[in-house]
Design a protein around this motif. Structure first.
Motif, PDB file in Angstrom:
ATOM      1  N   ARG A  41      -1.944   5.338   3.160  1.00 47.27           N
ATOM      2  CA  ARG A  41      -2.931   4.734   4.052  1.00 47.27           C
ATOM      3  C   ARG A  41      -3.886   5.797   4.598  1.00 47.27           C
ATOM      4  O   ARG A  41      -3.745   6.977   4.287  1.00 47.27           O
ATOM      5  CB  ARG A  41      -2.234   3.969   5.173  1.00 47.27           C
ATOM      6  N   SER A  47       2.645   5.407   3.375  1.00 50.51           N
ATOM      7  CA  SER A  47       2.712   4.068   3.943  1.00 50.51           C
ATOM      8  C   SER A  47       3.900   3.327   3.350  1.00 50.51           C
ATOM      9  O   SER A  47       3.867   2.135   3.119  1.00 50.51           O
ATOM     10  CB  SER A  47       1.395   3.352   3.649  1.00 50.51           C
ATOM     11  N   THR A  60       0.850  -1.179   0.000  1.00 51.08           N
ATOM     12  CA  THR A  60       0.000   0.000   0.000  1.00 51.08           C
ATOM     13  C   THR A  60       0.891   1.237   0.000  1.00 51.08           C
ATOM     14  O   THR A  60       1.777   1.348   0.845  1.00 51.08           O
ATOM     15  CB  THR A  60      -0.879   0.051   1.268  1.00 51.08           C
ATOM     16  N   HIS A 111      -5.796   7.729   1.942  1.00 54.53           N
ATOM     17  CA  HIS A 111      -4.818   8.522   1.196  1.00 54.53           C
ATOM     18  C   HIS A 111      -4.443   9.830   1.892  1.00 54.53           C
ATOM     19  O   HIS A 111      -4.318  10.865   1.259  1.00 54.53           O
ATOM     20  CB  HIS A 111      -5.330   8.859  -0.213  1.00 54.53           C
TER      21      HIS A 111
END
Lengths: 418, 280
Positions: free
Chosen positions: A205, A212, A202, A208
């Motif tokens: 996180r 991450s 990802t 958004h």
């Protein structure tokens, strides 16, 4: 004096044509090669819709983003335009785009399920569709089949392990050349992003709002990316090859990851070397994803004739028109059914068709390009040995958190949808 | 009076607006809805001071000004002395040759110089190989990228300063040199005791315009390196441009502009104060 009379008479005659007042005009902005080629398709559209007129304005890619934003600030946007996929969220965030769901519901010409799913989804923001894909691009592996044969490699690599191994084999048979090339230029961020996607990592996180990058799948993907540089398989200096395509054709680079436009470029510039190279879907890890890009057609909020604008979009979405557009520009059609109208006969295009079925978009936020550029900036420090990967991703996360601070603030106050 | 109005309208007002903008976090989101802007007072400036890239850009710019500036002035001074010499044949041709780079389009220059700097078949490396020094990756190596930019800037700009020096040199009466020669002064002594003192006003002027001009380093790294590699050629104006026009962080970009303005003001007023002390 006489020429003046001629001009006046000519003007008088011209104004006697079919009443122009009844013809509605759609202004359309397109960029670069698309902008130059699209003019050839306009007569067919105007013939079918005698009451409509399309005025095309071509904008160079390098100035397009600024020009669109300036036009937005000055309310001089066109009715319809082509918008790069990564710009879509930005223009949606500033409220410049019209949602197209209503038009889609009443239209048989633009069936969403005939589009490549990953590409269609890029246009969905906050549950609404804001653009119709016009052409797509995705990155695949370009490789030199003759060099692969020479190194005793019958097929292009399918997995990460095979990818690195093939580099080692090529290095042995052709010392002094580079098995692979990855760009370190900050605006070319695709390869590391693809590797993260392939490892199911990802990038961002918490809706958004935070970086991450300091997570195991991302670190693993970055470590794999860096191993090409550490093994000396990819050049660390971007100035080494003044012309990448030339280096590829001359065999100084055996593989690189790039988009469909380079098929046309290679054919145009080096027609004699056509047999030396081929394309293949990217090697993979947990999946074989690539990033989907390209442009969508959007209608701006300032558009007065939305029905007419939609007719133009419908026209450009027809498979036969898309095939013609492909012949003019080399841009890949976003509809699967268009591909069966002859495109799959081209051996170099098949890899793109296969790759497009497993391509996804990047995070759909206005700040994406800023984030991706930062990622490249920090990875460059690791490639050039200035920092450890662990240190770089920590700094990267901190930078990305700073970039996304405004987004967090807007979301917390409900000033931004989604 | 009309001049004052024009000045207020087209200079002071935009500057004031830009300053107000630097106190907000005006960005792309605010284009649609002004409520999305926050009035942060000096928050942008504080963020700027915590931004490693800003410091990087400041150091790079200082490097460029402090190394490139004196070298440009020195070269221009030498060139003007040579061009002013009576014994030089074809002075007009050389004056043109020296001034030509100044009026050449920067993009054309950049394209040519990128080839000169090429690590494998560039002209500079050709000469370096002749004297037994390994190839230098001028634009690709973070250590050499700024020197490469400086070299280019010196070549591009020194002709302009040469012209100003030439004008200054021609105001020095020939009698002074004749007198000095009668006293037995050597070439070097003549220039140290006659030329330099009489040229000091011109020199002061050239120093200030070089300092202010070089603080605005932009076109060279923009077309040659885009600020890379490793941000080694990122200048303050390039950073301002990226923040403002690439990412539309107008507030932040405006704060960079005002810091740059402060630097220029410092250089300008330092030279002004020095001049006042000298004349007092």
């Amino acid at each position: 004096m006489r020429s003046l009379v001629v001009v006046i008479v000519a003007l008088a005659v011209a104004s006697c044509g079919p009443q122009p007042a009844q013809r509605r005009t759609i202004t359309f902005w397109a960029m670069g090669a698309e902008g130059e080629a699209i003019g050839k398709l306009v007569p067919a559209f105007e013939k079918r819709h005698p009451d409509l007129r399309v005025v095309v304005q071509s904008i160079p890619w390098s100035a397009a983003h600024e020009k669109l934003l300036t036009a937005y600030a000055g309310s001089t946007l066109p009715d319809v335009a082509q918008l790069g996929n990564t710009w879509l969220p930005e223009f949606q965030a500033i409220g410049a785009l019209v949602p197209l769901d209503e038009f889609l519901a009443g239209s048989a010409c633009v069936p969403p399920d005939s589009y490549f799913a990953g590409i269609w989804e890029i246009n969905r923001l906050g549950g609404k569709i804001y653009g119709v894909p016009w052409y797509v691009d995705t990155r695949v592996l370009f490789y030199r089949c003759d060099i692969f044969r020479e190194a005793g490699l019958p097929t292009p690599p399918n997995t990460w392990e095979e990818w690195i191994e093939s580099c080692a084999r090529i290095r042995k048979t052709r010392p002094g050349t580079y098995p692979v090339f990855f760009s370190l230029i900050h605006s070319e961020w695709q390869v590391p992003v693809i590797l993260v996607l392939q490892n199911e990592g990802t990038l961002l996180r918490e809706n958004h709002t935070r970086g991450s990058f300091d997570s195991p799948p991302v670190l693993e993907a970055f470590r794999f990316y860096l191993s090409f540089f550490e093994g000396g398989f990819a050049p660390r200096r971007m100035t080494e090859f003044a012309n990448l395509l030339q280096a590829f054709v001359e065999g100084n680079i055996a593989m690189f990851v790039t988009g469909p436009w380079n098929v046309g470029e290679l054919r145009r510039r080096y027609p004699a070397d056509e047999e030396k190279w081929a394309t293949a879907p990217l090697p993979g890890r947990r999946n074989r994803l690539s990033v989907a890009g390209g442009s969508s057609l959007v209608v701006f909020r300032t558009c007065q004739h939305r029905e007419a604008a939609w007719k133009w979009i419908e026209f450009l979405s027809e498979p036969s028109v898309q095939v013609e557009f492909f012949r003019l520009t080399g841009d890949l059609p976003p509809r699967k059914d268009t591909w069966h109208l002859g495109l799959l006969d081209d051996s170099k295009m098949v890899a793109f068709y296969r790759q497009l079925r497993s391509s996804v978009g990047v995070p759909r936020i206005a700040e994406w390009e800023q984030v991706a550029t930062k990622m490249q900036e920090h990875l460059e420090t690791v490639v050039l040995g200035r920092r450890s990967l662990e240190g770089a991703v920590k700094a990267l996360d901190a930078d990305v958190d700073r970039i996304l601070e405004k987004r967090r603030w807007l979301l917390a106050r409900g000033l931004l949808a989604e | 009076m009309p001049a004052l109005v024009t000045l207020a309208l087209f200079f002071f007002l935009p500057v004031l607006a830009a300053f107000l903008m630097s106190l907000t976090d005006f960005d792309i989101y605010c284009l649609a809805d002004v409520r999305r802007a926050r009035f942060v007072l000096f928050g942008q400036y504080i963020r700027l001071l915590q931004d490693p890239l800003f410091w990087r850009a400041t150091l790079n710019t200082a490097y460029f000004v402090l190394v490139g500036g004196p070298l440009t002035i020195l070269l221009a001074l030498m060139a003007s002395l040579i061009l002013n010499s009576e014994r030089l044949r074809g002075a007009r041709f050389f004056r043109l040759a020296v001034f030509l780079p100044v009026i050449t389009n920067m993009v054309a220059v950049a394209v040519t110089w990128r080839y000169l700097y090429h690590p494998h078949f560039g002209l500079f490396n050709f000469f370096l190989r002749k004297v037994g020094i390994g190839p230098v990756d001028w634009l690709g190596d973070p250590r050499f990228a700024m020197p490469a930019i400086i070299l280019l800037a010196i070549w591009k700009n020194f002709g302009y300063h040469t012209l100003i020096f030439l004008a200054g040199l021609q105001t020095i009466p020939e009698d002074l040199y004749s007198a000095a020669r009668l006293d037995g002064a050597s070439w070097l002594q003549q220039h140290l005791h006659v030329t330099l003192p009489l040229l000091s006003r011109t020199l002061g002027f050239v120093t200030v315009i070089t300092g202010i001009g070089y603080l605005q380093l932009f076109a060279e790294p923009y077309v040659m390196t885009q600020g890379g590699p490793l941000n080694a050629t990122l200048s303050l104006v390039l950073y301002l441009y990226q923040q403002g026009f690439r990412w539309w962080r107008m507030g932040y970009s405006a704060s960079v502009a005002f810091v740059l303005f402060a630097f220029m003001l410092a250089i300008g007023s330092a030279s002004f104060l020095r001049r006042r002390r000298e004349s007092a």
